[in-house]
Design an enzyme around this catalytic site. Structure first.
Site, PDB file in Angstrom:
ATOM      1  N   ILE A   1       0.842  -1.191   0.000  1.00 26.44           N
ATOM      2  CA  ILE A   1       0.000   0.000   0.000  1.00 26.44           C
ATOM      3  C   ILE A   1       0.879   1.243   0.000  1.00 26.44           C
ATOM      4  O   ILE A   1       2.052   1.197   0.370  1.00 26.44           O
ATOM      5  CB  ILE A   1      -0.965   0.023   1.204  1.00 26.44           C
TER       6      ILE A   1
ATOM      7  N   LYS B   1       0.585  -0.192  12.136  1.00 26.90           N
ATOM      8  CA  LYS B   1       1.429  -0.709  11.048  1.00 26.90           C
ATOM      9  C   LYS B   1       2.597  -1.455  11.684  1.00 26.90           C
ATOM     10  O   LYS B   1       3.511  -0.855  12.234  1.00 26.90           O
ATOM     11  CB  LYS B   1       1.944   0.426  10.168  1.00 26.90           C
TER      12      LYS B   1
END
EC number: 6.5.1.2
Length: 700
Positions: free
Chosen positions: A102, A140
């Site tokens: 991403i 993350k």
């Protein structure tokens, strides 16, 4: 917003693209080569040489140039594909649904989240009056992306991201992670691919590096490297000894609804269903409405980050509705419906006021910078590691300099570099001490090594706990019940100051300790008494001499026959022992040259520790000297350790990988990729009977 940001979907007026000057073409080629190199170091070698922020900065430079000169875009550009590779020795597996990365938002402020929300609203053609978009916000993680494939409720494949299209089959190692279910409940679909992150907790990483250093092995740079290196081992026994964890964050291929698959409507609902099926999901995952709540999540996780038990370098935002995700789609290599929002690099300048030396549990001396207090990432830092003398020389730092400090890995502060500026007075270079600051023993640096070490392993207070635990280990003196918690109490309470003190313990010494009943105390005393009768090689291994593992201890005992002969041996005499080279010989000689180490050995003998001794063993015929043998699969009548010992006794080198230099591969039941590679290379393959014939000197 600048009109050049058409990457985000802005409409641009049609006009001819300018021809790229030669200087731009050269710059694009150089940036691609640099990114490819860094990606190779990160994904393939698990040894990154630059921080993520530097990679992202160069990546964005390349994106900007390709945006300005579209004719330069090529299918193999790092901006057009996920970078990675399959390691030799692991089976390649093609992903049914590609594992794409991403986009990274490197605007570390609130505006980064606001820009993502604005792009999503623009793509969905929402005006200012429309309701906020619903997102899922997640941490993350800094680990290794993994795809777990289940068929009819059973784990059949675990595959790394690889290049996004083809990954590496690491099922044998993933099965060792207890957090990952091997089977699923009955309501799970016939086919389910779970995507997630394999990572290592900070505490587990610190303990792993301590064990690595104690064994003289490679130290890992950070938890991500340790996790990646563990997952990609060919031997699952290695992965099993390294504590890995897993968080699920998405899915790949799933049985369609019309064929009985789950009817996922939202990303959050999908995560909750994965959690119900037994997969760990990060507890911080939450739904956020619009840019304002994304900003709140980014700020909240930034505050929580230092206290988390695992590393994270940002957060991830995803559009929650799966229907909207499909509507938004992808742009080249990245989904339009997700972004990673990073935190700023945690670096701050301060003055280095002095350099102290710390002695670790394994005797390693580490220079530590004493700093003027500085806040780094919300934590006040007053000390930072300088790693070793060579790092100090490389960075050119001296006392009084202004230096940049980074919280490396979010845990251990380190000095990154010196801030340029003239020194107002002469400051001498730092030198490592000649003697240990804890015990006064000689400090040495082995040839080819960067680290200095204290030689007082059995005497130095800083190494006491590690020495006791190693001495008591199962393959050494095998003192049952003498584990970490008990050793901590014995050393912290100053009950045990050296190895001989173990054998002087009384029942009341142990029974008075926390959580130690009289029966447990007696069991430990019984184990200590039993351990007094041992073998010379176990005793040698238990002393913790650097570079002396079990195999070397056996070779020393076999070659010399008695401990006194080993202690009196010169470096030249030690070099006559099989597989003992100059570094190992020097280490053994230095250890026994220290009076306090000899004193500890004498006291252990006086405490009753004993073993059988005799004349040096006759050298067995080295009929396999110079040969390299690889063992694979399960042999019918003997274990791998036994086969390895027989081969090594005959002079062979037993390797873990097959190459053109391999002399023989001994294959048993369920032999895997090593057998395949041997057949491809034309390496002779033997079964157990053939190996035994080879050891007897027969032609095979």
């Amino acid at each position: 917003m600048s009109e050049t940001l058409d990457l985000f979907g802005s409409e641009m007026p049609e006009k001819p693209a300018p021809a790229a000057p030669k200087t731009v073409v050269a710059k694009v080629q150089a940036l691609r080569a640099q990114l490819q190199q860094w990606a190779h170091e990160y994904y393939v070698l698990d040894a990154p040489t630059v921080p993520d922020g530097e990679y992202d900065r160069v990546f964005q430079q390349l994106q900007a140039l390709e945006g300005a000169y579209p004719e330069l875009v090529t299918p193999d550009s790092p901006t057009q594909r996920v970078i990675g590779a399959v390691l030799d020795g692991l089976t390649p597996v093609r992903h049914v649904v590609p594992m794409l990365s991403i986009r990274t938002e490197t605007d570390n402020e609130a505006s980064g989240a606001e820009a993502f929300d604005a792009r999503v609203r623009r793509e969905l053609e929402l005006d200012d009056s429309a309701a906020p978009v619903e997102y899922v916000a997640e941490p993350k993680f800094d680990g290794l992306a993994m795809s777990l494939r289940y068929e009819h409720g059973k784990l059949v494949h675990a595959v790394t991201r690889g290049d996004g299209e083809v990954g590496e089959d690491v099922t044998h190692n993933i099965r060792t992670i207890r957090q990952i279910p091997l089977s699923l409940p009955a309501d799970a679909p016939p086919v389910l691919e779970v995507r997630g992150e394999v990572y290592m907790r900070r505490a587990d990483f610190a303990q792993l590096n301590e064990r690595q250093e104690a064994a003289g092995g490679k130290l890992f740079a950070n938890p991500r490297n340790a996790a990646a290196g563990s997952v990609r081992q060919l031997d699952s026994n290695i992965a099993m000894q390294r504590p890995l964890s897993f968080f699920a964050y998405g899915v790949g291929e799933v049985t369609p609804v019309e064929q009985g698959g789950p009817d996922f409507v939202t990303h959050y609902g999908m995560l909750m269903q994965l959690k119900a099926w037994g997969f760990p999901v990060a507890p911080q995952v939450r739904i956020a409405h619009g840019a304002a709540e994304l900003v709140q999540f980014h700020e909240f996780m930034g505050q929580e980050r230092p206290q988390l038990p695992y590393e994270m370098d940002g957060v991830v935002y995803k559009v929650n509705s799966l229907a909207l995700q499909r509507q938004l789609g992808f742009v080249t290599r990245e989904p339009r419906w997700a972004v990673a929002h990073k935190y700023p690099a945690e670096e701050m300048p301060t003055v280095m006021e002095g350099i102290d030396v710390q002695v670790g549990r394994t005797g390693k001396l580490t220079p530590v910078a004493r700093l003027a207090p500085v806040s780094v990432g919300g934590v006040t830092v007053t000390n930072a590691t300088l790693h070793n003398l060579f790092e100090i020389r490389k960075k050119g730092v001296r006392v009084g300099d202004t230096v940049v400090v980074r919280r490396a890995g979010d845990v251990i502060p380190e000095v990154v570099r010196r801030v340029p500026g003239e020194r107002t007075a002469y400051v001498p270079n730092f030198r490592m001490p000649a003697t240990c600051p804890i015990c006064g023993s000689e400090v040495v640096r082995e040839k080819g090594e960067a680290n200095h070490r204290c030689t007082g392993g059995l005497f130095c207070a800083a190494q006491r706990k590690e020495a006791l635990l190693h001495f008591a280990a199962r393959r050494a003196m095998d003192i049952e019940g003498l584990g970490d918690k008990l050793v901590d109490q014995l050393v912290d309470g100053n009950v045990v100051r050296s190895l001989p003190d173990l054998y002087r313990l009384r029942l009341d010494d142990l029974a008075s300790l926390d959580r130690m009943a009289e029966k447990s105390a007696q069991n430990v005393l019984d184990a200590l008494e039993k351990s007094k009768s041992t073998t010379l090689n176990r005793f040698l291994f238990g002393l913790g001499i650097r570079h002396v593992g079990e195999a070397t201890a056996k070779d020393l005992a076999r070659h010399f026959g008695t401990l006194d002969a080993i202690m009196a041996a010169s470096v030249e005499q030690l070099l006559e022992v099989r597989d003992v080279g100059p570094v190992v010989a020097e280490s053994i000689h230095t250890f026994f040259a220290q009076p306090h180490n000899r004193e500890v050995v004498q006291q252990l003998r006086e405490c009753g520790v004993h073993w059988e001794e005799g004349a040096p063993a006759e050298k067995a015929p080295q009929i396999l000297a110079g040969k390299t043998v690889v063992l694979t699969g399960t042999l019918p009548t003997m274990g791998r350790d036994e086969a390895k010992e027989l081969l090594e006794a005959a002079g062979a080198k037993v390797s873990g990988s097959v190459s053109k230099k391999t002399s023989y591969v001994v294959a048993g039941a369920e032999a895997g990729s090593k057998l395949t590679k041997a057949q491809e290379l034309g390496v002779p393959v033997l079964d157990e009977a053939g190996m035994l014939a080879l050891l007897r000197g027969e032609d095979v």
